[in-house]
Motif scaffolding. Sequence first.
Motif, short mmCIF file in Angstrom:
data_model
loop_
_atom_site.label_atom_id
_atom_site.label_comp_id
_atom_site.label_asym_id
_atom_site.label_seq_id
_atom_site.Cartn_x
_atom_site.Cartn_y
_atom_site.Cartn_z
N LEU A 193 19.41 19.03 -79.79
CA LEU A 193 19.85 20.60 -79.34
C LEU A 193 20.71 20.65 -78.09
O LEU A 193 20.94 21.73 -77.81
N GLU A 200 12.49 31.68 -77.97
CA GLU A 200 12.98 30.88 -79.17
C GLU A 200 12.31 29.87 -79.61
O GLU A 200 11.71 29.16 -78.69
N HIS A 253 12.19 26.42 -81.90
CA HIS A 253 12.76 25.42 -82.31
C HIS A 253 11.69 24.40 -83.20
O HIS A 253 11.19 23.79 -82.45
N GLY A 256 10.86 21.32 -85.26
CA GLY A 256 11.43 19.85 -85.68
C GLY A 256 10.79 19.35 -86.72
O GLY A 256 9.40 19.30 -86.74
N ILE A 301 15.84 20.68 -88.02
CA ILE A 301 15.57 21.39 -86.95
C ILE A 301 15.62 22.95 -87.56
O ILE A 301 16.87 23.32 -87.61
N SER A 325 15.52 26.83 -86.31
CA SER A 325 15.59 27.71 -84.99
C SER A 325 15.34 29.24 -85.32
O SER A 325 15.88 29.55 -86.52
#
Length: 698
Positions: A411, A466, A468, A470, A480, A482
């Motif tokens: 990222l 936020e 994310h 994985g 990934i 998001s």
Amino acid sequence: MQEILIFSGTGEGRKLAELLAGRNRKVTVCVATEYGEEQMEENLSEFLTVHTGRLDEDEMEMLLMEKEWQAVVDATHPFATEVSENIAAACSRQGRKPLRLLRQGSCREPDQEFCRRNKILFVDTHREAVAYLNQTTGNIFLTTGGNSLAEYAKGVEDISRIYVRLLPGSQQVEQCRALGLKGKQIICMQGPFSEKLNIAMMEELKISILVTKETGEAGGYPQKLAAARQTGAETVAIRRPREQGCSMEEVLRKLGLEYAEESAQESVPVYTGKNLQKADMEQKPDSSDIISRRVTIAGMGMGSVSNMTGEVYSACEHADVIIGAARMLETVKGFGRPMENRYKSSEIADFILEHPEYRQIVVLLSGDVGFYSGAKGLFQAFEEAGITEEHQYEIKSLCGISSGPYMASLLRIPWEDMVFMSLHGRQQNVIGTLNIHEKVFVLMDGASSVQKLSQELIQYGMDAVEMHVGWQLSYPEEKIISGKPKQFLDFDREGLLAVLLIHKRAGEIPVSHGISDEMFVRGRVPMTKEEVRSVSLAKLALQRDSVVYDIGAGTGSIAVECARIALQGRVCAVEKNPEALELIEKNRRCHRAWNVEITAGEAPKALEELPAPTHAFIGGSSGKLRDILDILWRKSPGVRIVLNVISLETLREVMEVMEEHEFARQEIVQVTVARAKELGSHHLMMGQNPVYVITLQK
């Protein structure tokens, strides 16, 4: 002195010759090519003679008749079946039987699921491989050697697809050109070839299919498979002929020698944790009488071979046995080492003690050994079992690449300020931690844990965080995803999961206790005032992992403040008033006090099923103070108790308790607070009821 004749075509054959010559045993080594001669010339001595050139069956028999050989060893390549047949036939006619030296690290064929995921097809012959290749498209990387080249060059319908890698030599180049291959399709290089070098070649040539023999470790087979996985290429593997023979140790023993990995010392007793005590009682051996065993606890990264560090990769290559859970063992099947499926620390220790024949032992753990791994339990189990340095075990720990830094690098996010947590088989206060830290990385426990976390983020007012996620990190299918929490409410991808949360408004709360009264939802329920609350919290002296009771919690103001301090602990808010219970829930969410657990009921009965407390705050007892104190001391004799008392009658009851019991700490503090109130153009100090803050601890 009788000589030993070795027909060599492998690294094992060369090593055997070097070991024999190093012990002053005369050896003649037959190699087929100039390349083999070059390899042997590095160790020529008066005890080592090299014969170069291919021999047919009759020529082999003539060589056998030249001398009275002590033994004949067939150390040719496992795929050179015709050569082995000729050696056996020539020996048979001379009334001899050759010793067959097997190549070290014979491979177990992976199961069907492993082959499907990694796009590996096993076939028995080159003809089968050619037939399959004609059903495919894309460039072919042929690494099966010169002997089988003609079968592919003549059998593959579009020869322009073939890129071949051979040993350097003019004869090989002429062979390729005679078969119609152009210069750009020919790679002449001498190995060994690392995974990285294989990847570079395959990417440069845009390879779709790798063709290899199942040669084992010495032939670079694991590195080829790993490179194919990394580049997304298919692999066609020619199965290794299954044969009977001897290991290096067995061959040396038949020749009247003992085998040592690095020296010519004779073998000596192996002392393990189970027999060491007996050996000590009889006669304590000198350190020179004990063979050291190395146990390497290795973090293998997130799961793929390509994600291993060089140290861990090398440890697996040279291991006598690899121990680990099924998922880890599936990944390292390509190394061709013996494997043992165990993951409990005590069972791993038992296996090591029960198998002294394994000297180089690797225990694989996922990720890094220091990040939510089983290393801590292993070290403890080893200590209890006697697997220690003082008992001649060398214990080594190798770090691995953890999913947190790996994901951050993908990222392009720095991770030095990241907090690491795990919800894999445990509960942790992610919400409270994220409230004060901008970046929180969490190991997850399946798709449902991702759904639950996203729900909690929304419930606690963190819907702008936020998120994310994985999935299958380090594997070819890694991804990934998001977004915001609401996008993951229906998340359903199962597999290896981790989440990185970024809360850009984190840290906007005071670093000490003292939330303003106006910040709480109050209604008509009494609340411990801000100044008294601050003194009471100071007297509680909480720790980060404290288990706290807030008895008579009211609005939950004390519980919320405790939850912020004891971020890794638990806070049990006990309240009987239905209106107050609703307020506690609202304040819990408003202040993101995830670790506040609300218990509806009246103390002391409501305390029975709660975990043993380290601390307790009593803001209201409903006339049952003594009963409440009794159950607190029964559940946790050393609990630290802080009471807020307003009436003199309750104060007298507390004084009586103090006289009846012995305390390591007892303290009474009276807190009187006055607040300014405007009256016209003046400010008058308005006094509030005095409160006794009492601390008791046995």
